[in-house]
Enzyme design. Structure first.
Site, PDB file in Angstrom:
ATOM      1  N   HIS A  45      52.179  17.342  23.980  1.00  9.58           N
ATOM      2  CA  HIS A  45      52.322  17.156  25.423  1.00  9.58           C
ATOM      3  C   HIS A  45      51.988  15.703  25.789  1.00  9.58           C
ATOM      4  O   HIS A  45      50.827  15.383  26.055  1.00  9.58           O
ATOM      5  CB  HIS A  45      51.393  18.105  26.175  1.00  9.58           C
ATOM      6  N   GLY A 133      42.359  24.901  26.641  1.00  8.11           N
ATOM      7  CA  GLY A 133      43.777  25.178  26.470  1.00  8.11           C
ATOM      8  C   GLY A 133      44.190  26.344  27.335  1.00  8.11           C
ATOM      9  O   GLY A 133      45.147  26.216  28.117  1.00  8.11           O
ATOM     10  N   PRO A 134      43.518  27.503  27.234  1.00  3.18           N
ATOM     11  CA  PRO A 134      43.779  28.565  28.209  1.00  3.18           C
ATOM     12  C   PRO A 134      43.378  28.059  29.596  1.00  3.18           C
ATOM     13  O   PRO A 134      42.199  27.863  29.884  1.00  3.18           O
ATOM     14  CB  PRO A 134      42.880  29.707  27.741  1.00  3.18           C
ATOM     15  N   ASN A 204      50.148  16.164  39.969  1.00  4.09           N
ATOM     16  CA  ASN A 204      51.437  15.542  39.641  1.00  4.09           C
ATOM     17  C   ASN A 204      52.643  16.383  40.037  1.00  4.09           C
ATOM     18  O   ASN A 204      53.789  15.975  39.816  1.00  4.09           O
ATOM     19  CB  ASN A 204      51.499  15.186  38.146  1.00  4.09           C
ATOM     20  N   HIS A 280      56.608  16.913  29.892  1.00  5.29           N
ATOM     21  CA  HIS A 280      55.390  17.735  29.837  1.00  5.29           C
ATOM     22  C   HIS A 280      55.050  18.185  28.423  1.00  5.29           C
ATOM     23  O   HIS A 280      53.958  17.882  27.925  1.00  5.29           O
ATOM     24  CB  HIS A 280      55.527  18.957  30.745  1.00  5.29           C
ATOM     25  N   SER A 404      23.590  48.912  38.555  1.00  2.00           N
ATOM     26  CA  SER A 404      24.254  49.823  37.620  1.00  2.00           C
ATOM     27  C   SER A 404      24.127  49.333  36.188  1.00  2.00           C
ATOM     28  O   SER A 404      23.879  50.109  35.267  1.00  2.00           O
ATOM     29  CB  SER A 404      25.736  49.970  37.987  1.00  2.00           C
ATOM     30  N   GLU A 431      34.428  38.644  37.056  1.00  2.00           N
ATOM     31  CA  GLU A 431      34.161  38.882  35.639  1.00  2.00           C
ATOM     32  C   GLU A 431      34.663  37.755  34.735  1.00  2.00           C
ATOM     33  O   GLU A 431      34.007  37.400  33.750  1.00  2.00           O
ATOM     34  CB  GLU A 431      34.799  40.207  35.197  1.00  2.00           C
ATOM     35  N   HIS A 481      28.354  51.803  31.109  1.00  2.91           N
ATOM     36  CA  HIS A 481      29.301  52.862  31.449  1.00  2.91           C
ATOM     37  C   HIS A 481      30.411  52.874  30.394  1.00  2.91           C
ATOM     38  O   HIS A 481      31.575  52.622  30.664  1.00  2.91           O
ATOM     39  CB  HIS A 481      29.855  52.672  32.862  1.00  2.91           C
ATOM     40  N   HIS A 493      38.094  53.935  35.587  1.00  2.00           N
ATOM     41  CA  HIS A 493      36.804  53.346  35.236  1.00  2.00           C
ATOM     42  C   HIS A 493      36.294  53.791  33.864  1.00  2.00           C
ATOM     43  O   HIS A 493      35.219  53.372  33.449  1.00  2.00           O
ATOM     44  CB  HIS A 493      35.753  53.702  36.306  1.00  2.00           C
TER      45      HIS A 493
END
Length: 680
Positions: A45, A133-134, A204, A280, A404, A431, A481, A493
């Protein structure tokens, strides 16, 4: 004489000073190292490094507090490339600044075993703080870095000794901004007032599919202002003076993190691809590289950095001087505050407090003798109550489920305040960011972070758990849980595939304990493990205490062990985890003396044991095996084979009380007995 002197003057003229390289020259060195490396790899890139080079040059040469001679200097600034696809920007910066990243490694960009992988990896390249990266996760890691700095400064600094005083700088692009994790993490950073965090938005207007005007029209500056950030708008990302002014303003911010909105051109300098998605994620191509060299006035061959430019990048020993000055400051601090200095050094080395292991083992032994029958989530809280006072580095919290998950303990103090002993994080319903922030805390050092939510919502966090394992970040992920045992909330759940999904992540230890004792052992193992993550999985419902002798108590830490042995060689082996261990023990009582029960609280740890130990627990000679777990059944085939049996889930759960669900899905003593007796 005059003539002679004249000759001497002509033979020994005063040296003509070489022109000092311009800031654009220094930035172009970044650009062409990136261009050439991508071209050589035929992959990569180039556009982002070309677009952000001017920003990076100003930051790294004028402001970044680091020492290339010691990438792990404690008080260094942390630099995070959240838009990690532009990794050649970081590799060029590290090489030019004098880190141990030779030019040959840049030439081997994206090649097997090189120090320059496709995305920055913290375990491959000196100076890379986190694997990115992610998109968006690097930004969330940076929030964790900045939170770590804030908490350490509150705990250790004294008015005359600011021994913890560093910033976190993060580069991020439109993709990072679009990912939901950036919303979660930015909101928390604003709430916590992380004013040592400065993010540069590479505005950009281009992503892989082209100009973002069709799918990214947010008012991003207003969004960050609403989060409580100080926002510096409309900075020309190619004007060094404008960049400097923005950084100066950012460094004056108090009580707020800073977003610097930099308008840039992707692929800057490319005559035909600048400002286009074509720059890119692919090499520019031979002809366009030549045209870019001409357009930017870079009359040098591939990977060629002129001596004056290289010397300007490595001017002086600023890094050594910075660290030396800090070392003198710390020496004064240690003389004045020896206990605090010793604790900071211990924590920075990742060492546990002296006596922790003995105290933890004593607590575990007492649990075994006391024989508590409690939900393992309650047992987890008991372990936290016992271990946290011994570990000032233990910091963590829950995603709006503290009552919980039972992560609160008597000494909990919110990180949102200024308490020097702050140790509890109210993450809210976030989360994904929660987990990535924990990774940042772990990578920063001096902390053992934990986070918590329901097991079913580990799906929201899973990619960050994967990154924990990939990076070797010692974060502890607590999930409660853990099965259909949560009952009436129903299949939305009730985790079914989640245990298997987490176990399939390499280098991720997943603990599912069967009682209070195994729960405490799991916590101790997770605390001691600093080279990767641990997932601690706990029940909502009460679990019976299991009797053990001393050898069995010690064997829990090996991940799997014989909880009840047969008389003589086993004829049948029952393997179970968590709440199903009690079921296996009851069934064994009916099946007779030829049955062995194996508790397997952590498959990953068990599989790291030597062959002899594993064979002593699960001898090859006994092929009659039944695995019992209230999760997806297929995972356990690797232990029971095709000729064994698995009592597990084959679909989703249902909404009903737990005492109705377990028999409905076949988790009964009678079913286990029938399955064992049916084995040929």
């Amino acid at each position: 004489m005059v003539g002679a002197r004249s000759i001497v003057c002509r033979l020994n003229p005063d040296p003509i000073p070489m022109p000092t390289p311009s800031r654009r020259d220094l930035a172009n060195a970044i650009r062409f190292l990136a261009i050439d490396a991508v071209e050589a790899a035929k992959s990569g890139h180039p556009g982002m490094p070309m677009g952000m080079a001017d920003i990076a040059e100003v930051l790294w040469n004028d402001y970044l507090q680091h020492n290339p001679n010691n990438p792990k200097w404690f008080n260094r600034d942390r630099f995070v490339l959240s838009n990690g696809h532009g990794s050649m920007l970081q590799y060029a910066l590290l090489h030019l600044s004098g880190y141990e990243l030779p030019l040959e490694e840049l030439k081997r960009f994206r090649k097997l075993h090189s120090m320059t992988p496709g995305h920055p990896e913290n375990f491959m390249t000196p100076g890379v703080e986190t694997t990115t990266g992610p998109l968006g996760q690097g930004f969330a890691n940076a929030v964790g870095f900045a939170l770590a700095e804030k908490l350490l400064a509150q705990r250790f600094n004294r008015p005359e000794f600011a021994v913890v005083d560093h910033r976190t700088w993060v580069f991020m692009g439109d993709g990072c901004m679009m990912e939901g994790i950036s919303h979660e993490a930015a909101s928390l950073a604003g709430t916590w007032g992380l004013d040592k965090l400065v993010a540069f938005w590479d505005d950009n207007h281009i992503s892989i599919d082209g100009n973002v005007e069709g799918w990214f029209t947010d008012d991003t500056p207003a969004r960050f202002e609403a989060y409580g950030w100080h926002v510096i708008r409309e900075v020309d990302g190619h004007d060094a003076d404008a960049i400097k002014a923005a950084i100066e303003e950012a460094m004056r911010s108090q009580g707020k993190p800073v977003l610097v909105c930099c308008r840039t051109t992707i692929g800057f300098g490319s005559p035909n691809k600048a400002g286009k998605e074509s720059s890119h994620g692919a090499p520019l191509g031979k002809d366009e590289v030549a045209a870019t060299r001409e357009a930017l006035g870079w009359a040098h061959g591939p990977f060629e950095i002129p001596d004056d430019i290289r010397a300007a990048w490595r001017a002086g020993n600023a890094g050594k001087v910075r660290e030396h000055q800090w070392g003198q400051l710390f020496d004064g601090y240690a003389a004045r505050y020896p206990a605090e200095a010793d604790e900071l050094v211990r924590r920075s080395r990742g060492e546990l407090p002296e006596g922790f292991v003995a105290d933890a083992d004593a607590f575990i032994a007492k649990l075994q003798s006391d024989g508590h029958t409690v939900a393992s989530r309650k047992a987890s809280q008991m372990a936290i109550e016992a271990f946290a006072p011994l570990l000032p580095e233990l910091v963590g919290g829950s995603a709006d489920l503290a009552h919980s998950n039972l992560t609160l303990w008597k000494g909990s103090k919110s990180v949102a305040g200024e308490d020097p002993d702050a140790n509890y994080i109210y993450f809210g319903v976030r989360e994904f960011a929660m987990t990535a922030i924990s990774n940042g805390l772990a990578l920063h050092g001096c902390f053992i972070p934990y986070d918590a939510t329901f097991l079913v919502f580990s799906d929201y966090a899973r990619n960050a758990v994967r990154m924990s394992a990939l990076m070797g970040a010692g974060a502890i992920h607590v999930y409660t849980h853990d099965s259909i045992g949560l009952g009436e909330d129903g299949p939305t759940h009730q985790p079914v595939e989640h245990l298997a999904a987490l176990r399939f992540i390499p280098r991720n230890d997943v603990w599912r304990p069967c009682d209070a004792v195994e729960s405490a052992v799991a916590w101790k193992a997770a605390i001691e493990r600093r080279d990767g993550p641990s997932c601690l999985v706990f029940s909502r419902q009460n679990l019976p205490h299991q009797a053990r002798d001393e050898a069995q108590l010690q064997a829990i830490a090996r991940g799997g062990y014989v909880l009840k042995d047969s008389k003589g060689a086993p004829g049948v082996i029952l393997i179970a985890t968590g709440s199903e261990v009690g079921l296996a023990m009851e069934a064994a009582g009916q099946l007779g003396d030829h049955v062995r029960v194996v508790s397997m609280p952590c498959v990953e740890v068990f599989e790291r044991q030597d062959v002899a130990y594993r064979a002593s627990v699960l001898p090859d000679a006994c092929r009659k095996r039944v695995a019992i777990e209230a999760g997806i059944a297929d995972y356990w085939r690797k232990f029971v084979g095709l000729d064994g049996a698995v009592i597990g889930m084959h679909g989703f759960g249902a909404s009903a009380p737990a005492e109705d669900l377990f028999p409905h899905f076949g988790f009964t003593v009678q079913h286990v007995v029938e399955a064992a007796n049916a084995l040929q």
